[in-house]
Every structure is written in structure tokens, then in C-alpha cells.
Design a protein around this motif. Structure first.
Motif, PDB file in Angstrom:
ATOM      1  N   GLU A 178     -12.026   4.216  -2.046  1.00  6.41           N
ATOM      2  CA  GLU A 178     -11.459   5.561  -2.121  1.00  6.41           C
ATOM      3  C   GLU A 178     -11.542   6.091  -3.552  1.00  6.41           C
ATOM      4  N   ASN A 228     -16.561   2.150   1.180  1.00  6.58           N
ATOM      5  CA  ASN A 228     -15.150   2.087   1.589  1.00  6.58           C
ATOM      6  C   ASN A 228     -14.179   2.288   0.422  1.00  6.58           C
ATOM      7  N   LYS A 231     -10.765  -2.083  -7.153  1.00  8.44           N
ATOM      8  CA  LYS A 231     -11.814  -2.523  -6.229  1.00  8.44           C
ATOM      9  C   LYS A 231     -12.840  -3.351  -6.989  1.00  8.44           C
ATOM     10  N   ASP A 260     -16.108  -3.497   7.427  1.00  6.14           N
ATOM     11  CA  ASP A 260     -14.782  -2.981   7.093  1.00  6.14           C
ATOM     12  C   ASP A 260     -14.257  -3.538   5.770  1.00  6.14           C
ATOM     13  N   ASP A 279       0.827  -1.212   0.000  1.00  7.05           N
ATOM     14  CA  ASP A 279       0.000   0.000   0.000  1.00  7.05           C
ATOM     15  C   ASP A 279       0.857   1.256   0.000  1.00  7.05           C
ATOM     16  N   PRO A 328     -13.014  -3.708   2.337  1.00 10.42           N
ATOM     17  CA  PRO A 328     -12.558  -2.573   1.513  1.00 10.42           C
ATOM     18  C   PRO A 328     -13.266  -2.469   0.162  1.00 10.42           C
TER      19      PRO A 328
END
Length: 485
Positions: free
Chosen positions: A373, A371, A353, A364, A341, A366
Motif C-alpha cells: 500500500e 500488494n 514492507k 496474497d 493493524d 503482502p
């Protein structure tokens, strides 16, 4: 990558109805314009081995000659209708003779090809083209056996033996180079057409190359080979979501120390070739630039491997300094660490994603839309996943229930619901596989990781793309603020 929201479609060239760079590819560009998207993503377009996997090619540079369109050559005036069914080498020989003499048989559109252009191509691409031509010619002469099976002088890339070979094989060597020239010219022609209509081409670079490739044959010092040029370790990934025993890819590992001492010249040459073809490049298995899974060559599975660090920061510095205009995307799926990361964020590279991974877990996760970004590329699924309809029909009950509750639809309209969710995410680029736009089931799956049969062969038919499906997708693109006029 620009800052405004964009949408694109994932569709490999070989998945077009004709599977090449001919008129169907131009029709597909026109279709993307009608959909209001601005990006066309493909898989790698290098020359594959017999299994047709785009991720195991005979060269990191050479284009897939099977993508050359005879029909496009006819439209451009270089071949006659009765020559369309010739084998590719026979057709290329006829076209080469005409280009050399400057006498096209018909008055076509006259794009691209010229003997002076071919000479310039050979000069600018010499850094890979010379070795590729030799490799291809020798490989054919040795019945497509791996270069490790060739006579010692050829196997060891002996300069004197190869010079003598050049002298006696000028014609077939020139034909191989000319075939590559035609590929690059047809690609450039398509790219111009796409770019002029606001469509950017998004390509893919496999992290590793095949052992039986011109690159390893010509540059063994840049790979982890023993004194007899056999691999000491091979690439793969440890056990994960896809496989209990991991994936033993079998590619050779880089000798990063040797590559770094040389200023990463091979990598920079590789990026240069791909930057000629694409506006955006995905680095496949990006985590391998931080650390890669090394498996002892004698191990039958990927279980007993170790992580070996790579000089990713130094390499990416070299790439971004040499190609400041090129947009890069990191394929960061799988086992991702804080170090991976950090490397991605250090170069401000968008990650990936996958919405098919979003459901069945906790808040949580991702991949849940909230979630994701902004600096991401969001997908319903990729070429390695089932189609979204196929995934939904075979998903465990708890995954489907989570999806139903999340959408507040029981049951939802699939795959339209997941497409809409992907497009409405915060990711600045959303890519939808063509199979999902066509609402196809598992029979249209492109690849099943860890298997070698039945992959890479899906092709669309125009009859599958009804006006209703096209307009429905266009409407979703418009609603999500990604429409490109």
C-alpha cells in the motif's frame, strides 16, 4: 511524512568509515545529495552496553558518546591535533575546561559549545540527565556491574545517599553531563547541515529498554519488578521466521497501568529527546504497543510466553497530541494481528514492507510489490536481514525461481534488480541499506537476530562506492520518480 514519493538510505552512524559524527558524516550527507535521495535512516543512537547493540542501551535518552568526533572538535577549535588520540574522558575534560574558561586553543569554525549553552542543556534535559550522570558514575565505580549488584542505598535510589554522593562526586558527574552536551551539539550541527541540503534524519526507538539502564534503576515503579527489584517477566517474541524457539530479549516489561496513571510522562520525555535528534521516528516492534510477548523470567527460551495487552491507543494519542509535527513509522514485521493493524491505521502510520520476504509464497503475500500500500516504507531488507546479495545467494531454489519468473530475468542482476523493484513500488518512501547499494555479500551483514557474536560491527569504505555504483543507484531513484533535486 510528505505525500510525494521519496527515497532514502539505511546506514548507521557506526557504519561510517570513522564511525562517528565527524567529517565522514558530512561527506555521507553530500553523497546522499548526489544520489538524489531525501532521507538518511540510522539505527538507535543511544549509549549501548558492551555488546554495542543499539537495541540494548544504558539509557533511553543519552546519546552514544562513542559517536563524538574528536576530529570535529579540532575543526571547531576546541582541541589540538596532539590530543586526538586521548581517551574520551581525558579529551572531554580538556574541552570542558576550555569551554568553561571561554578560551579555545585554535581559531576553528567555532560551532556550538558554550558554558551558558551547557547550563541550558543541563536545565532542559534534567528530567533524564541527572539520573543518567549518577547511574554512569556509580556504574563505573562498581566496575560496570549491573545496578542490582550495588550497595542497597544506591541500588534502591535512596535520595539521601544520592545527595551525599553528588556532593563528593561533582567533577565526574559534571563531566558525564558535559559529554552528553557535546554529543547533542555535534548531532544538532550535523542535522542542520543535512536539513539545509534537503536530507531528513530518520531514527529508531526500541520498544523496550535494558534492565541494566538508568531508566529502570531510577523508575522501578514503571516496570514489572518484584519486591527485590528483579524482573518477574521479560520481553521477547514467540517462535517465528527467525527462530524456532523465539527470541528471549530479556528486557523488563512496562507496568502500563502505572505509566498511564502518570500520563505516560516517561514515554513523552523519551519521544522529546529523540524528536530533538530526528525528523522521522520508527517505533521498533510496534506490535508491542497493542500486545507484547511476556516470558516468565525463569524461562530459558521464549516458547512459554503469553500475549499481554498494552494501552497503545492512549499512548499514541498522548504522543501525537504532544508532538503534532513528528512523523512516526510503525515497524510492523512479524506476527501482526487485526488489532495491531487497526491501531496502526487508526493513527495513519506507515508500516514496513520487506522485498526479501516477497518471494516463494502465494499471490496474497503482502510483501509482493503489487500488494504494497502507498502508506508504507519499502525496503530491500533491514539491519536484521542478510544483505540482498547474501540473501539471494543462499535463498532456497523455489524462492529464487519465483523471483526469476517475477522479474522475467534468468538470472537477474542482483542486488540491483531488487533495489529497482523496491524503488518502483507504490510505497511513498523506499529505503535501501547501504550494503545493497555497494552490492556486498553476507560478510557485510549488520545483525543476525538471536545471536550475540559478530553483530553491529560492519563499516563501509569509500573505495567500495565507485562512481558507477553511485550513478547507477541515482538513475534508479530518478526512474522511480523519487529523485530529490
Amino acid at each position: 511524512m510528505t505525500q510525494h514519493r521519496q527515497a532514502g538510505v539505511l546506514m548507521h552512524i557506526t557504519s561510517l568509515p570513522e564511525g562517528n559524527l565527524g567529517p565522514e558524516a558530512y561527506r555521507f550527507v553530500d553523497t546522499l545529495v548526489k544520489m538524489g535521495v531525501s532521507v538518511w535512516q540510522t539505527l538507535p543512537v543511544n549509549q549501548p552496553h558492551g555488546d554495542q547493540s543499539p537495541y540494548q542501551s544504558v539509557s533511553a535518552h543519552a546519546g552514544h558518546s562513542g559517536m563524538i568526533s574528536a576530529q570535529q572538535l579540532q575543526l571547531d577549535g576546541w582541541c589540538l591535533p596532539n590530543e586526538l588520540t586521548l581517551s574520551l574522558p581525558a579529551l572531554m575534560a580538556k574541552v570542558m575546561a576550555r569551554v568553561q574558561s571561554g578560551s579555545a586553543p585554535t581559531h576553528g569554525e567555532g560551532h556550538g559549545l558554550s558554558w551558558s549553552g551547557f547550563a541550558r542543556f543541563c536545565q532542559t534535559q534534567q528530567y533524564w540527565l541527572e539520573d543518567f550522570a549518577l547511574f554512569g558514575c556509580l556504574r563505573e565505580q562498581h566496575h560496570n556491574q549491573s545496578w542490582q549488584q550495588w550497595p542497597q542505598a544506591y541500588r534502591k535510589h535512596d535520595p539521601q545517599a544520592l545527595q551525599a554522593y553528588r556532593t563528593t562526586h561533582q567533577e565526574p558527574l559534571t563531566l558525564i553531563k558535559f559529554t552528553q552536551y557535546v554529543f547533542f551539539q555535534q548531532w544538532a550541527q550535523l542535522k542542520r547541515y543535512a536539513n539545509q541540503r534537503g536530507i531528513r534524519l530518520f531514527g529508531d526507538i526500541p520498544i523496550f529498554v535494558a534492565y541494566d539502564s538508568a531508566d529502570v534503576w531510577a523508575h522501578p515503579a514503571w516496570f514489572k519488578l518484584d519486591d527485590t527489584l528483579n524482573m518477574t517477566v521479560v520481553a521477547g517474541v514467540p517462535p517465528d521466521y527467525f527462530s524456532e524457539t523465539g527470541q528471549r530479549w530479556g528486557n523488563p516489561h512496562y507496568d502500563w497501568l502505572a505509566m498511564q496513571k502518570d500520563g505516560f510522562s516517561w514515554w513523552l520525555g523519551r519521544i522529546d529527546t529523540q524528536a530533538q535528534l530526528f525528523d522521522v521516528l520508527r517505533i521498533d516492534h510496534f506490535r508491542g504497543l497493542q500486545a507484547a510477548w511476556e516470558i516468565p523470567a525463569e524461562e530459558p527460551t521464549a516458547i512459554n510466553g503469553t500475549w499481554q495487552e498494552a494501552p497503545g491507543e492512549a499512548l499514541l494519542n498522548a504522543i501525537t497530541e504532544t508532538f503534532p509535527e513528528l512523523s512516526l513509522v510503525a515497524e510492523d514485521l512479524g506476527i501482526i494481528t487485526a488489532e495491531v493493524d487497526a491501531l496502526r491505521h487508526g493513527f495513519d502510520l506507515p508500516g514496513m514492507k520487506i522485498l526479501q520476504f516477497a518471494f516463494g509464497g502465494g499471490e496474497d503475500n503482502p510483501y509482493l510489490p503489487e500488494n504494497i500500500e502507498q502508506n508504507s516504507v519499502a525496503y530491500t531488507g533491514t539491519h536484521d536481514n542478510d544483505t540482498t546479495l547474501g540473501w539471494y545467494l543462499t535463498a532456497p531454489e523455489h524462492v529464487r525461481n519465483h523471483l526469476h519468473d517475477y522479474l522475467n530475468q534468468h538470472p537477474p542482476q542482483m542486488p540491483a534488480a531488487l533495489i529497482k523493484l523496491t524503488l518502483e513500488s507504490q510505497a511513498k518512501l523506499a529505503i535501501i541499506p547501504m550494503q545493497d547499494i555497494l552490492a556486498l555479500d553476507s560478510q557485510a551483514r549488520m545483525n543476525t537476530p538471536g545471536t550475540i557474536e559478530g553483530n553491529w560491527c560492519w563499516r563501509m569504505q569509500w573505495s567500495q562506492l565507485s562512481e558507477e555504483k553511485l550513478l547507477s543507484f541515482r538513475h534508479s531513484v530518478e526512474e522511480s520518480g523519487r529523485f530529490h533535486a
